[in-house]
Design a protein around this motif. Sequence first.
Motif, PDB file in Angstrom:
ATOM      1  N   ILE A   7       0.757  -1.004   0.186  1.00  0.00           N
ATOM      2  CA  ILE A   7       0.088  -0.137   0.071  1.00  0.00           C
ATOM      3  C   ILE A   7       0.920   1.259   0.026  1.00  0.00           C
ATOM      4  N   ILE A   8       1.928   1.359   1.016  1.00  0.00           N
ATOM      5  CA  ILE A   8       2.853   2.349   0.766  1.00  0.00           C
ATOM      6  C   ILE A   8       3.594   2.696  -0.446  1.00  0.00           C
ATOM      7  N   THR A   9       4.128   1.493  -0.711  1.00  0.00           N
ATOM      8  CA  THR A   9       4.764   1.635  -2.320  1.00  0.00           C
ATOM      9  C   THR A   9       3.902   2.327  -3.282  1.00  0.00           C
ATOM     10  N   GLY A  10       2.526   1.820  -3.167  1.00  0.00           N
ATOM     11  CA  GLY A  10       1.755   2.342  -4.245  1.00  0.00           C
ATOM     12  C   GLY A  10       1.386   3.820  -4.087  1.00  0.00           C
ATOM     13  N   ILE A  11       1.300   4.309  -2.852  1.00  0.00           N
ATOM     14  CA  ILE A  11       1.053   5.585  -2.531  1.00  0.00           C
ATOM     15  C   ILE A  11       2.025   6.435  -3.087  1.00  0.00           C
TER      16      ILE A  11
END
Length: 109
Positions: A7-11
């Motif tokens: 999720i953090i990588t996507g954000i």
Amino acid sequence: MSKTGNIITGIVSGLAIGATLGVLFAPDKGSKTRKKIKKTAKESKDAIVEKTNEITQQLNNAFSSKQNEFSKELDAMVQNMSYKADDVIDAMEKKLAKLKKENEQIKMN
């Protein structure tokens, strides 16, 4: 990789792409736009490197934890096997003593 890491990588990736597109479509001089793109790319790279380091640390911690668990379980298993080996040796010594007695009785007859 964990869900949180994904999720953090996507954000972070989304922010980098959004910032780059925003800079490209902003009504500004070419030189300013290039500087903004360069700055955004550097910030994105830094964020990705930071996230990669964070994920690497999480994986190292997980591996270390599992390695410690395995080591403890292996030590316990070896110790348990040692006790069992002692029991087998004791049983074999008793059996040997019994066989020696029987052999002496056979020789006397």
